[in-house]
Enzyme design. Structure first.
Site, PDB file in Angstrom:
ATOM      1  N   LYS A  78       7.421  60.424  49.360  1.00  0.00           N
ATOM      2  CA  LYS A  78       6.336  59.940  48.497  1.00  0.00           C
ATOM      3  C   LYS A  78       6.525  60.510  47.093  1.00  0.00           C
ATOM      4  O   LYS A  78       6.913  61.682  46.948  1.00  0.00           O
ATOM      5  CB  LYS A  78       4.987  60.370  49.082  1.00  0.00           C
ATOM      6  CG  LYS A  78       3.766  59.766  48.394  1.00  0.00           C
ATOM      7  CD  LYS A  78       2.470  60.226  49.070  1.00  0.00           C
ATOM      8  CE  LYS A  78       1.234  59.645  48.434  1.00  0.00           C
ATOM      9  NZ  LYS A  78      -0.008  60.088  49.106  1.00  0.00           N
ATOM     10  N   SER A 153      -3.126  56.304  50.055  1.00  0.00           N
ATOM     11  CA  SER A 153      -2.232  56.203  48.915  1.00  0.00           C
ATOM     12  C   SER A 153      -0.740  56.218  49.277  1.00  0.00           C
ATOM     13  O   SER A 153       0.074  55.806  48.452  1.00  0.00           O
ATOM     14  CB  SER A 153      -2.512  57.361  47.951  1.00  0.00           C
ATOM     15  OG  SER A 153      -2.222  58.595  48.550  1.00  0.00           O
ATOM     16  N   SER A 177      -4.716  59.397  53.342  1.00  0.00           N
ATOM     17  CA  SER A 177      -3.590  58.741  52.665  1.00  0.00           C
ATOM     18  C   SER A 177      -2.304  58.645  53.474  1.00  0.00           C
ATOM     19  O   SER A 177      -1.380  57.946  53.066  1.00  0.00           O
ATOM     20  CB  SER A 177      -3.296  59.441  51.340  1.00  0.00           C
ATOM     21  OG  SER A 177      -4.247  59.035  50.386  1.00  0.00           O
TER      22      SER A 177
END
Lengths: 489, 480, 95
Positions: A78, A153, A177
């Protein structure tokens, strides 16, 4: 050998046996990225040294330096985890030119285990959002339906695993997330106990809630990643020594005799009926495997979102103050003075959702409101932890939905922030309490979109959660299904 | 308000002291002073994305020591908080500090009160925090240049009660603080390097009034002289404002020592809202009773105890004892030579006389004394053994103080030893007597002054290297 | 709690951001809506509950006072938008 259906552990085993080299595996992933990423936009950055790294890893596997079951397996990261020399942008214009000179501890641990990093995965800007639509680098699409969001996210991480662009990815979870995009994309993800994975090098959103964890094809792969990254780190004062995740124990878990609690308050207004039915069916499945399943009340659920948004926004407003156009990151071209430099750089560098949370955070911390909001939220946090502590006196695990719906259409919630926030209702509590929780694929809705089952454990019970998930995945194949879309590309 | 009102100044101090730890408070960079810009930095102290603070154990130990030496209660359960504000010297845009649970509270320091007698200055609290970076003006680009070497150096902020009524009290308190903190080794308190800075909160009120006036704050004062001038200047200004019927505005003012006046700082924001909240990246620190006792027992003898002992055991005067114990370095100079066997009173006389005079003439602080402390003893020894005269010794000490010369070598190199050959002394005096028949006659007719003149001439002839008592005796003998 | 235009301006100032003029009204009503929802927390009885910053009861994690090398100055300044003579450069911030 069909790499497209292989899990990370299966690929790792094949590499160790010499059936395939790390370089071939890396080439496969690069091919997958070439093939699919134009459609799904999972990656913000693809590294240019992948094959060199794969060669190096292959040598070190041969020399016995890398012994991890994941050595040589391509990994995605990420874009809020620092990696030395690689752009780490957090989905923001603010950091679109930022290249850290240091790496996150979790990334370093994976490198020590012989991971081959492919690049950085898209996300909501500074991890603020549940759709991955707030990224400066554009919208990531759900491999199960390109008109839908992948969740957020960590949307890029979940979508990349679902699309087979990487075998597993590191994500981060502040209010859901990891779990919510895993649920939306039909993959397995776990947020470990707060403090069990070092946050050093994870660009902070809300420091007391952020936690790094894996997203992968199944529970066993997640356990293998956790086994590498659940380590105490001197550089993170909030990190703790844990017994870690035990892959062997996960692989041999029997849910027979496990007591599973289902909070009735997770099935209230707002929960999609098909999602509810899918979760009920998953609970039945576990029951049929010998677990006892029981409902219980947890009325504090309704206060979780207010408490979460107060704490998260407050911490975010402070954590994001360092982006001022002075030391790194975006600086506006024209400014009259220092104040103007700050205001213009931040206004141009941050998107709307980030601005909104900064303002909300400034409000709840501002003089005169601290007690009514922030302090009150910390009290709610204590009550939420208490409610879980009591529940775990009775239950081994808590089960429920991860999200009230399956993946939404792109743009559906973007203009209604409150509606988006309400989507976090089942996930934020575990961040407030610091508990580990996973999302495990458990079915599809009538539109063919994946549904995730939420498995929540007591502190440091990652092995138990993933063990139960693994047992479930031995008798179900939801996690093995691939998006039909992939065949059309 | 009538012009005849007499005014009382009321002040409280916030003193920032940089701790003498080896590393910064939240990272392992050195705290060493100076260094080329941005060379004592790492991702943590420059606030890079994703980094986390890691608390230095020594900071908690030093702050505890300081609290105990300043008679404070030590907080058993400590937390850190964030103070949020934007400024280029603060890379995270928040300072990690302690608002809700400071490490020390309710202490006090005894000073000599303005009108005589003793007075306790209350210490409200001491908290731990991090220092900011340094801003340098660049005239070429009319910009500001930022150096983060000092950023993250540990500080304690010592917040007093509003107990000061005069500039003298403030100076005495600061001297005392400085001495105590130096003695216990938690800070070098070098004001010129900014390791001790004071913010002065000052208000005035009519004598007899019980309520406080509106205060102003003057920040980062780092010399005693400037502090005294600032207090006088700012109190005069406030009195003038009030006597003209105006109101004092609560604000931060900058003291300009060159212009001898304070100026309001331009306020960039109407209200300063620091948005304090508990620091989520650091966990609480518990200080046990056991640690507190251990720390208390590890404290060296404090200046106050030393002062009393110097009077009662060593027979020094109250004044000398008080002056000596204002500085760890004066005490070291004194005690090191005392241990080497030199007499206390003689040492005290030298330190109070020559050492203080040289310090004052050169504008230096005791910590700047760079000579080997044992040289003062050697010098006194040479006087005791009549190897040099007291006057010669004073001249030699100048070289010791200024250039760090070894006095024994210096005396030899410059041929300053007392002439011990009585034959040579006698010959020299005989020559003086022969050349000054007028004075000899005057002495013989009863004028004592003439003898002093002859002694002076003899000493000059001997270039000061003879013992004056010997010279006097020989003269009297020769003059019958 | 009513989110007034002044409050929006104050929060912008605190956060050193400025909303684009065209999205200001929407932002104000969004904030109002969010805050209204958040205000439901006031119903929760928290009498006597100790605020909890950290879920795990950890204390006293500290580091030894041992110097480690700093990073090279070029790395300190590597991402700086403006620099001069190894300093970060910002607009004049002295009076």
């Amino acid at each position: 050998m069909n790499l497209e259906t292989m899990t990370a552990l299966e690929l790792g085993a094949a590499i160790r046996k010499g059936e395939i080299s790390a370089v071939e595996a890396a080439k496969f992933s690069l091919g997958q990225i070439d093939k699919y990423d134009g459609k799904f936009s999972c990656f913000v950055t693809v590294q240019d040294d992948i094959l060199q790294r794969a060669e190096e890893v292959q040598k070190k596997i041969a020399s016995g330096e890398y012994t991890s079951p994941l050595a040589g397996v391509p990994m995605g990261i990420k874009d809020n985890m620092c990696q030395k020399g690689i752009q780490t942008s957090c989905g923001s214009r603010m950091l679109s030119n930022f290249k850290p000179t240091y790496s996150a501890t979790a990334v370093e641990e994976m490198m020590k285990a012989g991971a081959v990093p492919l690049g950085k995965l898209n996300m909501d800007e500074f991890a603020m959002g549940s759709t991955s639509e707030t990224s400066f680098f554009g919208v990531t699409r759900n491999p199960w339906n390109v008109d839908c969001v992948p969740g957020g996210s960590s949307g890029g991480s979940a979508a990349a695993v679902a699309a087979g662009e990487c075998f597993y990815a590191l994500g981060s979870d502040t209010g859901g997330s990891i779990r919510q995009p895993a649920s939306f994309c039909g993959v397995t993800g776990i947020k470990p106990t707060y403090g069990s994975v070092s946050r050093f090098g994870l660009v902070a959103y809300a420091s007391s809630l952020d936690q790094i964890g894996p997203i992968a094809h199944n529970a066993a792969d997640c356990a293998a990643v956790l086994a590498e990254i659940m380590k105490q780190d001197k550089r993170d004062n909030t990190s703790v020594a844990t017994k870690g995740a035990d892959l062997e124990a996960v692989l041999h878990t029997d849910v027979k005799g496990m007591k599973i609690g289902i909070p009735t308050d997770f099935f209230g207004e707002g929960l999609d009926k098909e999602v509810a039915a899918t979760i009920e069916a998953a609970a039945k499945q576990l029951e049929s495997m010998g677990a006892t399943v029981e409902k219980f009340d947890m009325p504090i659920v309704k206060y979780a979102i207010p408490a979460y948004y107060i704490i998260a926004s407050a911490e975010a407003s402070s954590n994001l103050s360092r982006y001022d156009g002075i030391k790194y990151g975006y600086r506006a071209d024209d400014f009259e003075d220092l104040l103007d430099l700050y205001t213009k750089s931040r206004s141009e560098g941050f998107g709307m959702e980030v601005k909104r949370r900064i303002m909300l955070g400034c409000f709840v911390l501002s003089s005169g409101y601290y007690d009514a909001y922030y302090r009150k939220a910390l009290q709610a946090k204590a009550l939420i932890k208490g409610a879980f502590d009591r529940a775990f006196e009775k239950y081994d695990l808590i089960l429920g939905p991860v999200a009230p719906t399956t993946a939404l259409k792109i743009g559906e919630n973007l203009s209604d922030p409150l509606k988006m926030y309400l989507g976090d209702i089942y996930t934020v509590m575990m961040n407030l309490a610091g508990l580990p929780a996973a999302s495990v694929p458990c079915g599809f809705d009538s539109n063919g979109m994946p549904v995730g089952m939420h498995l929540i454990g007591n502190y440091f019970d990652e092995t138990k959660i993933l063990g139960a998930a693994h047992a479930y995945q031995q008798v179900t194949d939801w996690h093995k299904r691939k998006p039909a879309e992939l065949a059309n590309i | 308000m009538a012009k005849t009102t007499s005014w009382e100044i009321v002040m409280g101090l916030e003193v920032h002291v940089e701790l003498a730890t080896k590393t910064k408070i939240f990272c392992s960079c050195t705290t060493e002073f100076g260094g080329a810009p941005n060379t004592h930095c790492c991702p943590v102290c420059t606030g890079m994305p994703g980094v986390l603070p890691s608390l230095n154990k020594a900071v908690v130990e030093y702050a505890t020591k300081a609290g105990l030496a300043l008679n404070c209660e030590i907080t058993r359960y400590n937390k850190f908080d964030r103070k949020n504000y934007f400024y280029p010297d603060l890379p995270k845009a928040y300072q990690i500090s302690q608002l809700y649970l400071p490490i020390c509270r309710n202490g006090g320091v005894e000073i000599e009160a303005e009108g005589g007698g003793k007075k306790i200055i209350g210490i409200h609290e001491i908290h731990m925090e991090e220092d900011a970076g340094k801003l340098v003006h660049d005239p070429w680009t009319d910009s500001t240049m930022v150096d983060y070497n000092r950023c993250g150096v540990p500080l304690i902020e010592i917040v007093s009660e509003p107990d000061f009524r005069s500039a003298n009290e403030v100076i005495r308190y600061l001297e005392k603080l400085k001495a105590i903190l130096q003695f216990i080794g938690v800070s070098d308190c070098k004001m010129q390097e900014g390791s001790l800075r004071a913010d002065i909160n000052l208000s005035v009120r009519p004598v007899g009034s019980e309520t406080f006036g509106t205060r102003t704050e003057m920040k980062n004062m780092n010399s005693f002289k400037a502090i005294a001038r600032a207090i006088n200047g700012e109190s005069k200004r406030q009195i003038e404002v009030l006597e003209e019927g105006g109101k004092v505005k609560q604000e931060t003012r900058r003291w300009d020592d060159n212009k001898d006046a304070s100026f309001a700082m331009r306020s960039k924001e109407d209200a300063q809202d620091y948005k304090y909240f508990p620091e989520p990246d650091l966990i609480p620190i518990e200080i046990s009773d056991e640690i507190i006792e251990q720390t208390r027992n590890s404290l060296p003898e404090l200046p106050e105890a030393k002062r009393q002992r110097y009077v009662s055991e060593l027979g020094l005067s109250e004044y000398d004892a008080a002056q000596l114990t204002t500085s760890k370095y004066l005490v070291a100079l004194f005690e090191q030579n005392l241990e080497a066997g030199y007499p206390a009173k003689e040492l005290a006389n030298w330190i109070m006389g020559e050492v203080m005079r040289m310090l004052s003439d050169s504008g230096k602080e005791p910590e700047d004394m760079s000579f080997d402390y044992s040289y003062l003893g050697s010098l006194i020894g040479m006087v005791q053994h009549s190897e040099i005269t007291r006057n010669t010794a004073k001249k030699v000490f100048k070289a010791v103080f200024e250039e760090g010369c070894d006095p024994v070598k210096y005396v030899e190199q410059h041929n300053l030893k007392t002439v011990t050959d009585t034959g040579a002394v006698k010959t020299a005096i005989q020559e003086v007597v022969a050349a000054n028949q007028k004075s000899v006659d005057e002495y013989k007719s009863g004028k004592e002054k003439a003898l002093q003149y002859l002694i002076g001439q003899s000493m000059r002839a001997l270039r000061g290297k003879a013992d004056p008592q010997t010279v006097t005796a020989i003269l009297k003998e020769l003059l019958g | 709690m009513v989110i007034t235009d002044e409050l929006v301006t104050y929060l912008e100032a605190l956060g050193r951001i400025k909303l684009p003029e065209e999205s200001r009204a929407k932002a104000q009503s969004d904030l109002q809506e969010i805050l209204q929802y958040i205000d439901t927390l006031s119903e929760l009885d928290t009498e006597g509950i100790e605020p909890m910053s950290h879920a795990l009861p950890l204390t006293n994690v500290m580091r030894e006072d041992e110097v480690q090398p700093s990073i090279p100055t070029e790395d300190v300044l590597r991402n700086a938008p403006a620099q001069k003579d190894n300093y970060f450069l910002v607009p004049r911030s002295f009076e």
